[in-house]
Design a protein around this motif. Structure first.
Motif, PDB file in Angstrom:
ATOM      1  N   ARG A   7       0.808  -1.216   0.000  1.00  0.00           N
ATOM      2  CA  ARG A   7       0.000   0.000   0.000  1.00  0.00           C
ATOM      3  C   ARG A   7       0.837   1.259   0.000  1.00  0.00           C
ATOM      4  N   ARG A   8       2.105   1.173   0.374  1.00  0.00           N
ATOM      5  CA  ARG A   8       2.966   2.354   0.424  1.00  0.00           C
ATOM      6  C   ARG A   8       3.678   2.613  -0.898  1.00  0.00           C
ATOM      7  N   ARG A  52      -5.502 -11.240  -3.136  1.00  0.00           N
ATOM      8  CA  ARG A  52      -5.197 -10.376  -1.985  1.00  0.00           C
ATOM      9  C   ARG A  52      -5.368  -8.907  -2.367  1.00  0.00           C
ATOM     10  N   MET A  53      -4.907  -8.552  -3.553  1.00  0.00           N
ATOM     11  CA  MET A  53      -5.051  -7.173  -3.997  1.00  0.00           C
ATOM     12  C   MET A  53      -6.532  -6.798  -4.080  1.00  0.00           C
ATOM     13  N   ASP A  59     -11.732  -4.034   0.932  1.00  0.00           N
ATOM     14  CA  ASP A  59     -11.653  -3.491   2.288  1.00  0.00           C
ATOM     15  C   ASP A  59     -11.630  -1.976   2.265  1.00  0.00           C
ATOM     16  N   TYR A  60     -10.871  -1.408   1.343  1.00  0.00           N
ATOM     17  CA  TYR A  60     -10.809   0.043   1.219  1.00  0.00           C
ATOM     18  C   TYR A  60     -12.187   0.613   0.868  1.00  0.00           C
ATOM     19  N   VAL A  64     -14.597   3.373   2.964  1.00  0.00           N
ATOM     20  CA  VAL A  64     -15.011   4.702   2.506  1.00  0.00           C
ATOM     21  C   VAL A  64     -16.495   4.783   2.188  1.00  0.00           C
ATOM     22  N   GLU A  65     -17.118   3.639   1.947  1.00  0.00           N
ATOM     23  CA  GLU A  65     -18.547   3.650   1.649  1.00  0.00           C
ATOM     24  C   GLU A  65     -19.396   3.542   2.904  1.00  0.00           C
ATOM     25  N   GLY A  66     -18.752   3.229   4.006  1.00  0.00           N
ATOM     26  CA  GLY A  66     -19.403   3.310   5.260  1.00  0.00           C
ATOM     27  C   GLY A  66     -20.087   2.162   5.830  1.00  0.00           C
TER      28      GLY A  66
END
Length: 66
Positions: A7-8, A52-53, A59-60, A64-66
């Motif tokens: 992610r970095r 995994r990606m 997950d992201y 953000v969608e709550g």
């Protein structure tokens, strides 16, 4: 740990390692769609499996969608 490291990475790093242009990768990032081959190349560039990606993306989106 490997996924956190993935992610970095910058888009430039991933585009170079995946063998796609930075512009195209940016378009994929903003929902232009991508082939399974491109997704596999991006996952390889990140050092994670494609599944995994995709879980990381899910997950992201969940966060953000709550």
């Amino acid at each position: 740990a490997r996924a956190a490291h993935a992610r970095r990475r910058t888009l430039r790093e991933v585009s170079e390692k995946a063998g796609v242009s930075l512009g195209y990768l940016s378009e994929v990032e903003v929902d232009k769609g991508a082939s399974s081959e491109l997704l596999s190349s991006i996952a390889d560039a990140l050092g994670v499996s494609t599944s995994r990606m995709l879980r990381m993306v899910a997950d992201y989106l969940d966060s953000v969608e709550g």
